[in-house]
Write a protein that holds these residues in place. Structure first.
Motif, PDB file in Angstrom:
ATOM      1  N   VAL A   2       2.142  -9.151  13.433  1.00 41.08           N
ATOM      2  CA  VAL A   2       3.324  -8.444  13.481  1.00 41.08           C
ATOM      3  C   VAL A   2       4.015  -8.322  12.041  1.00 41.08           C
ATOM      4  CG1 VAL A   2       5.146 -10.457  13.839  1.00 41.08           C
ATOM      5  CG2 VAL A   2       5.551  -8.065  14.791  1.00 41.08           C
ATOM      6  N   TYR A   3       3.668  -9.094  11.125  1.00 36.93           N
ATOM      7  CA  TYR A   3       4.074  -9.142   9.806  1.00 36.93           C
ATOM      8  C   TYR A   3       3.731  -7.738   9.015  1.00 36.93           C
ATOM      9  CZ  TYR A   3       6.451 -13.684   9.896  1.00 36.93           C
ATOM     10  OH  TYR A   3       6.932 -14.666  10.384  1.00 36.93           O
ATOM     11  N   ARG A   4       2.722  -7.458   9.113  1.00 36.86           N
ATOM     12  CA  ARG A   4       2.423  -6.091   8.346  1.00 36.86           C
ATOM     13  C   ARG A   4       2.861  -4.811   9.133  1.00 36.86           C
ATOM     14  NH1 ARG A   4      -3.657  -6.225   7.969  1.00 36.86           N
ATOM     15  NH2 ARG A   4      -3.297  -7.463   6.431  1.00 36.86           N
ATOM     16  N   PHE A   9       9.381  -1.618   8.186  1.00 34.70           N
ATOM     17  CA  PHE A   9      10.577  -1.214   8.958  1.00 34.70           C
ATOM     18  C   PHE A   9      11.600  -0.997   7.714  1.00 34.70           C
ATOM     19  CE2 PHE A   9      10.192  -3.906  13.048  1.00 34.70           C
ATOM     20  CZ  PHE A   9       9.165  -2.978  13.292  1.00 34.70           C
ATOM     21  N   PRO A  10      12.461  -0.042   8.030  1.00 38.35           N
ATOM     22  CA  PRO A  10      13.709   0.208   6.858  1.00 38.35           C
ATOM     23  C   PRO A  10      14.352  -0.933   6.418  1.00 38.35           C
ATOM     24  CG  PRO A  10      13.867   1.667   8.852  1.00 38.35           C
ATOM     25  CD  PRO A  10      12.825   0.737   9.214  1.00 38.35           C
ATOM     26  N   SER A  11      14.616  -0.904   5.101  1.00 44.31           N
ATOM     27  CA  SER A  11      15.211  -2.334   4.637  1.00 44.31           C
ATOM     28  C   SER A  11      16.529  -2.715   5.183  1.00 44.31           C
ATOM     29  CB  SER A  11      15.452  -2.112   2.894  1.00 44.31           C
ATOM     30  OG  SER A  11      16.335  -0.759   2.679  1.00 44.31           O
ATOM     31  N   TYR A  15      17.429  -8.041   8.375  1.00 44.78           N
ATOM     32  CA  TYR A  15      17.848  -9.050   9.216  1.00 44.78           C
ATOM     33  C   TYR A  15      17.931  -8.596  10.641  1.00 44.78           C
ATOM     34  CZ  TYR A  15      18.254 -10.740   4.586  1.00 44.78           C
ATOM     35  OH  TYR A  15      18.051 -11.187   3.229  1.00 44.78           O
ATOM     36  N   GLY A  16      17.755  -7.480  11.004  1.00 47.30           N
ATOM     37  CA  GLY A  16      17.938  -6.919  12.369  1.00 47.30           C
ATOM     38  C   GLY A  16      16.586  -6.918  13.247  1.00 47.30           C
ATOM     39  N   MET A  17      15.949  -5.669  13.085  1.00 45.91           N
ATOM     40  CA  MET A  17      14.798  -5.340  13.998  1.00 45.91           C
ATOM     41  C   MET A  17      13.768  -6.471  13.422  1.00 45.91           C
ATOM     42  SD  MET A  17      14.566  -1.469  15.008  1.00 45.91           S
ATOM     43  CE  MET A  17      12.696  -1.606  15.063  1.00 45.91           C
ATOM     44  N   THR A  18      13.219  -6.370  12.294  1.00 43.85           N
ATOM     45  CA  THR A  18      12.442  -7.263  11.603  1.00 43.85           C
ATOM     46  C   THR A  18      12.430  -8.585  12.045  1.00 43.85           C
ATOM     47  OG1 THR A  18      12.458  -5.710   9.744  1.00 43.85           O
ATOM     48  CG2 THR A  18      11.420  -7.651   9.336  1.00 43.85           C
ATOM     49  N   VAL A  19      13.364  -9.219  11.868  1.00 45.62           N
ATOM     50  CA  VAL A  19      13.640 -10.806  12.316  1.00 45.62           C
ATOM     51  C   VAL A  19      13.276 -10.900  13.743  1.00 45.62           C
ATOM     52  CG1 VAL A  19      15.344 -12.627  12.468  1.00 45.62           C
ATOM     53  CG2 VAL A  19      14.885 -11.235  10.264  1.00 45.62           C
ATOM     54  N   GLN A  20      13.788  -9.803  14.637  1.00 48.58           N
ATOM     55  CA  GLN A  20      13.778 -10.088  16.032  1.00 48.58           C
ATOM     56  C   GLN A  20      12.312  -9.790  16.548  1.00 48.58           C
ATOM     57  OE1 GLN A  20      15.864 -11.143  18.165  1.00 48.58           O
ATOM     58  NE2 GLN A  20      14.374 -10.822  19.952  1.00 48.58           N
ATOM     59  N   ALA A  21      11.602  -8.878  15.886  1.00 47.67           N
ATOM     60  CA  ALA A  21      10.361  -8.690  16.260  1.00 47.67           C
ATOM     61  C   ALA A  21       9.243  -9.851  15.946  1.00 47.67           C
ATOM     62  CB  ALA A  21       9.786  -7.423  15.580  1.00 47.67           C
ATOM     63  N   ARG A  22       9.568 -10.448  14.844  1.00 52.07           N
ATOM     64  CA  ARG A  22       8.763 -11.611  14.368  1.00 52.07           C
ATOM     65  C   ARG A  22       9.232 -12.648  14.974  1.00 52.07           C
ATOM     66  NH1 ARG A  22       9.197 -10.734   7.686  1.00 52.07           N
ATOM     67  NH2 ARG A  22       7.621  -8.870   7.731  1.00 52.07           N
ATOM     68  N   GLY A  53       8.485 -11.201  28.766  1.00 52.58           N
ATOM     69  CA  GLY A  53       9.675 -10.733  28.114  1.00 52.58           C
ATOM     70  C   GLY A  53       9.725 -10.704  26.664  1.00 52.58           C
ATOM     71  N   SER A  54       9.332 -11.491  26.119  1.00 54.59           N
ATOM     72  CA  SER A  54       9.340 -11.421  24.700  1.00 54.59           C
ATOM     73  C   SER A  54       8.017 -10.647  24.033  1.00 54.59           C
ATOM     74  CB  SER A  54       8.692 -12.974  24.016  1.00 54.59           C
ATOM     75  OG  SER A  54       9.997 -13.865  24.148  1.00 54.59           O
ATOM     76  N   LEU A  55       7.013 -10.513  24.861  1.00 58.55           N
ATOM     77  CA  LEU A  55       5.668  -9.486  24.534  1.00 58.55           C
ATOM     78  C   LEU A  55       6.495  -8.240  25.053  1.00 58.55           C
ATOM     79  CD1 LEU A  55       2.827  -9.100  24.137  1.00 58.55           C
ATOM     80  CD2 LEU A  55       2.486  -9.239  26.596  1.00 58.55           C
ATOM     81  N   ALA A  56       7.249  -7.725  26.029  1.00 57.03           N
ATOM     82  CA  ALA A  56       7.780  -6.298  26.091  1.00 57.03           C
ATOM     83  C   ALA A  56       8.593  -6.229  24.895  1.00 57.03           C
ATOM     84  CB  ALA A  56       8.633  -6.400  27.423  1.00 57.03           C
ATOM     85  N   GLU A  57       9.193  -7.013  24.213  1.00 51.69           N
ATOM     86  CA  GLU A  57      10.245  -6.665  23.073  1.00 51.69           C
ATOM     87  C   GLU A  57       9.366  -6.241  21.880  1.00 51.69           C
ATOM     88  OE1 GLU A  57      13.190  -9.492  21.492  1.00 51.69           O
ATOM     89  OE2 GLU A  57      13.000 -10.423  23.393  1.00 51.69           O
ATOM     90  N   THR A  58       8.223  -6.875  21.797  1.00 53.87           N
ATOM     91  CA  THR A  58       7.316  -6.381  20.599  1.00 53.87           C
ATOM     92  C   THR A  58       6.333  -5.288  21.119  1.00 53.87           C
ATOM     93  OG1 THR A  58       5.874  -8.142  21.297  1.00 53.87           O
ATOM     94  CG2 THR A  58       7.493  -8.761  19.732  1.00 53.87           C
ATOM     95  N   GLU A  59       6.116  -4.925  22.098  1.00 54.59           N
ATOM     96  CA  GLU A  59       5.130  -3.758  22.645  1.00 54.59           C
ATOM     97  C   GLU A  59       5.024  -2.671  21.923  1.00 54.59           C
ATOM     98  OE1 GLU A  59       3.037  -2.635  26.801  1.00 54.59           O
ATOM     99  OE2 GLU A  59       4.747  -3.636  26.834  1.00 54.59           O
ATOM    100  N   PRO A  60       6.237  -2.073  21.799  1.00 49.03           N
ATOM    101  CA  PRO A  60       6.121  -0.791  20.575  1.00 49.03           C
ATOM    102  C   PRO A  60       5.626  -0.898  19.245  1.00 49.03           C
ATOM    103  CG  PRO A  60       8.209  -1.206  21.965  1.00 49.03           C
ATOM    104  CD  PRO A  60       7.413  -2.466  21.922  1.00 49.03           C
ATOM    105  N   ILE A  61       5.536  -2.306  18.852  1.00 46.52           N
ATOM    106  CA  ILE A  61       5.232  -2.304  17.518  1.00 46.52           C
ATOM    107  C   ILE A  61       3.658  -2.412  17.348  1.00 46.52           C
ATOM    108  CG2 ILE A  61       5.037  -4.055  15.542  1.00 46.52           C
ATOM    109  CD1 ILE A  61       7.624  -5.276  16.437  1.00 46.52           C
TER     110      ILE A  61
END
Length: 61
Positions: A2-4, A9-11, A15-22, A53-61
């Motif tokens: 997920v890090y790559r 993601f936009p700068s 501290y929003g989507m990037t952190v939540q996805a990770r 549920g956590s997987l569903a949060e990251t599925e679009p990535i």
């Protein structure tokens, strides 16, 4: 894995989507491990649901 993708993601989301996805990706494995450590079928299934549920949060990535 997920890090790559999240590095692109936009700068403004640093501290929003990037952190939540990770965090949600880490949460998947943590919930499966915690559920497996508790020796009860129903409890394990509940933790699998949380991991799902956590997987569903990251599925679009």
């Amino acid at each position: 894995m997920v890090y790559r993708p999240s590095a692109g993601f936009p700068s403004s989301e640093k501290y929003g989507m990037t952190v939540q996805a990770r965090r949600s990706v880490c949460s998947i494995a943590a919930n499966i491990a915690e559920g497996a450590a508790r020796h009860g079928g129903r409890v394990f299934i509940r933790f699998l649901g949380i991991a799902s549920g956590s997987l569903a949060e990251t599925e679009p990535i």
